[in-house]
Design an enzyme around this catalytic site. Structure first.
Site, mmCIF file in Angstrom:
data_model
loop_
_atom_site.group_PDB
_atom_site.id
_atom_site.type_symbol
_atom_site.label_atom_id
_atom_site.label_comp_id
_atom_site.label_asym_id
_atom_site.label_seq_id
_atom_site.Cartn_x
_atom_site.Cartn_y
_atom_site.Cartn_z
ATOM 1 N N ASP A 34 0.816 -1.217 0.000
ATOM 2 C CA ASP A 34 0.000 0.000 0.000
ATOM 3 C C ASP A 34 0.849 1.265 0.000
ATOM 4 O O ASP A 34 0.320 2.354 -0.162
ATOM 5 C CB ASP A 34 -0.916 -0.004 1.237
ATOM 6 C CG ASP A 34 -1.865 1.182 1.275
ATOM 7 O OD1 ASP A 34 -2.659 1.345 0.324
ATOM 8 O OD2 ASP A 34 -1.812 1.959 2.246
ATOM 9 N N GLU A 48 5.897 8.582 -3.806
ATOM 10 C CA GLU A 48 4.448 8.643 -3.996
ATOM 11 C C GLU A 48 4.033 10.004 -4.550
ATOM 12 O O GLU A 48 4.504 11.026 -4.031
ATOM 13 C CB GLU A 48 3.733 8.360 -2.675
ATOM 14 C CG GLU A 48 3.988 6.945 -2.182
ATOM 15 C CD GLU A 48 3.402 6.656 -0.806
ATOM 16 O OE1 GLU A 48 3.314 5.473 -0.444
ATOM 17 O OE2 GLU A 48 3.035 7.607 -0.095
ATOM 18 N N HIS A 85 -1.748 3.826 -1.145
ATOM 19 C CA HIS A 85 -1.577 4.429 0.179
ATOM 20 C C HIS A 85 -2.940 4.806 0.789
ATOM 21 O O HIS A 85 -3.147 5.939 1.235
ATOM 22 C CB HIS A 85 -0.668 5.664 0.111
ATOM 23 C CG HIS A 85 -0.033 5.989 1.440
ATOM 24 N ND1 HIS A 85 1.240 6.497 1.541
ATOM 25 C CD2 HIS A 85 -0.489 5.874 2.718
ATOM 26 C CE1 HIS A 85 1.533 6.699 2.822
ATOM 27 N NE2 HIS A 85 0.501 6.319 3.550
ATOM 28 N N TRP A 131 -4.999 3.541 5.540
ATOM 29 C CA TRP A 131 -5.392 4.379 6.676
ATOM 30 C C TRP A 131 -6.739 5.053 6.465
ATOM 31 O O TRP A 131 -7.305 5.603 7.408
ATOM 32 C CB TRP A 131 -4.350 5.486 6.875
ATOM 33 C CG TRP A 131 -4.294 6.431 5.698
ATOM 34 C CD1 TRP A 131 -3.673 6.214 4.500
ATOM 35 C CD2 TRP A 131 -4.900 7.725 5.594
ATOM 36 N NE1 TRP A 131 -3.843 7.285 3.659
ATOM 37 C CE2 TRP A 131 -4.595 8.230 4.299
ATOM 38 C CE3 TRP A 131 -5.657 8.506 6.467
ATOM 39 C CZ2 TRP A 131 -5.034 9.475 3.869
ATOM 40 C CZ3 TRP A 131 -6.095 9.752 6.028
ATOM 41 C CH2 TRP A 131 -5.782 10.225 4.735
#
Length: 320
Positions: free
Chosen positions: A260, A265, A287, A290
């Protein structure tokens, strides 16, 4: 006397449908969806409070911000802020912790099930016409394993590691925690790092990225893992040597990986993992482990509480 300026430099890191609470004091609110390095100084020059998720606040920038009193990080990690400069120049820094203790573990467990049962691989087989060519109600092009009864090795015993362990036990997994790599003595409840790599059916990373943990898992460490093992990384991209991971997946050194987080990024086509996204034993997400709605709502609530507490002279969630 002008009102203090509160500047959110990367509001687009929070989904637009998430409500951002107001602040209980008079202020000027300025929000930008994204801020490039070239735009940053002009946008925050007179800010008393900067809210940032991933925008980098270096000493070079901070030294040009005479009004700045607080940096409120809309995340747990503060590696995008020069903490030592802030400490030396009386700039407070806050972060938010503990908001994703449901979201991240669910993402981890979801990846484990998807990879152990080859859900995406079967999905792609159907899309390629594999089922249509066969004369029976099902087909088995990939082995399907059970998650219950397997061993999860967790690297990182903080709130996310502990929450992941709790959920893993609920689905029937055994859980072991790893001591720091290279540690001479194991603390209570921890096993040697290399022992965990060798014993676990699944490894899940929940440790911070530091100079000590950069490429925590490289070719040597991956070779210690079981051939049927799965690696899950929802921690930080730099924890894993991405090129070595692709090699391990292609060679069968390990069975699968769910990732992830990436070294850079957003990850572009040059990233080794993105360049090999067609691998049936590789599952990538951008990502978002969360980022359940409930987790993000908790995050922004705490974020704004931290700013209000600072204005009232209270120390809450202070890093500096």
């Amino acid at each position: 006397m002008s009102l203090p300026r509160v500047v959110f430099v990367d509001r687009a890191t929070i989904p637009p449908h998430i409500h951002l609470p107001g602040l209980p004091f008079e202020h000027q609110w300025v929000s930008y969806d994204q801020t490039s390095p070239a735009q940053l100084l002009e946008r925050v020059r007179d800010a008393a409070v900067i809210i940032t998720n991933k925008v980098v606040l270096s000493a070079e920038i901070l030294s040009q911000l005479p009004e700045l009193r607080l940096i409120a990080v809309a995340a747990t990690g503060v590696n995008n802020v020069d903490i030592e400069y802030c400490r030396a120049h009386d700039i407070a820094v806050t972060n938010v912790q503990g908001y994703a203790t449901r979201s991240v573990p669910e993402h981890v467990i979801g990846m484990i099930f998807a990879l152990r049962r080859h859900l995406m691989a079967y999905h792609h087989d159907i899309a390629r016409g594999e089922w249509q060519q066969r004369q029976q109600f099902c087909f088995f092009t990939h082995p399907i394993g059970d998650v219950a009864g397997s061993t999860l090795g967790i690297i990182g015993r903080g709130s996310l590691g502990q929450a992941t362990a709790e959920l893993a036990r609920a689905v029937g997994m055994q859980v072991i925690f790893a001591e720091h790599k290279g540690a001479a003595v194991c603390r209570e409840g921890l096993l040697p790092f290399e022992m965990v790599l060798r014993q676990a059916d699944v490894i899940s990373l929940h440790c911070p990225l530091t100079t000590q943990t950069h490429h925590l898992l490289g070719a040597d460490e991956l070779s210690m893992m079981k051939a049927n093992a799965i690696l899950i990384n929802t921690g930080r991209g730099g924890l894993v040597d991405e090129t070595a991971l692709v090699d391990a997946l292609r060679s069968g050194t390990i069975a699968a990986a769910g990732v992830d987080v990436f070294t850079q990024e957003p990850a572009d086509d040059q990233n080794p993992l993105v360049a090999n996204i067609e691998l049936p034993n590789l599952l990538l997400t951008p990502h978002i482990a969360w980022g359940s709605d409930s987790a993000i709502q908790q995050l922004v609530g705490r974020l704004m509480d931290n700013i209000a507490a600072f204005h009232q002279g209270q120390k809450q969630d202070r890093v500096v």
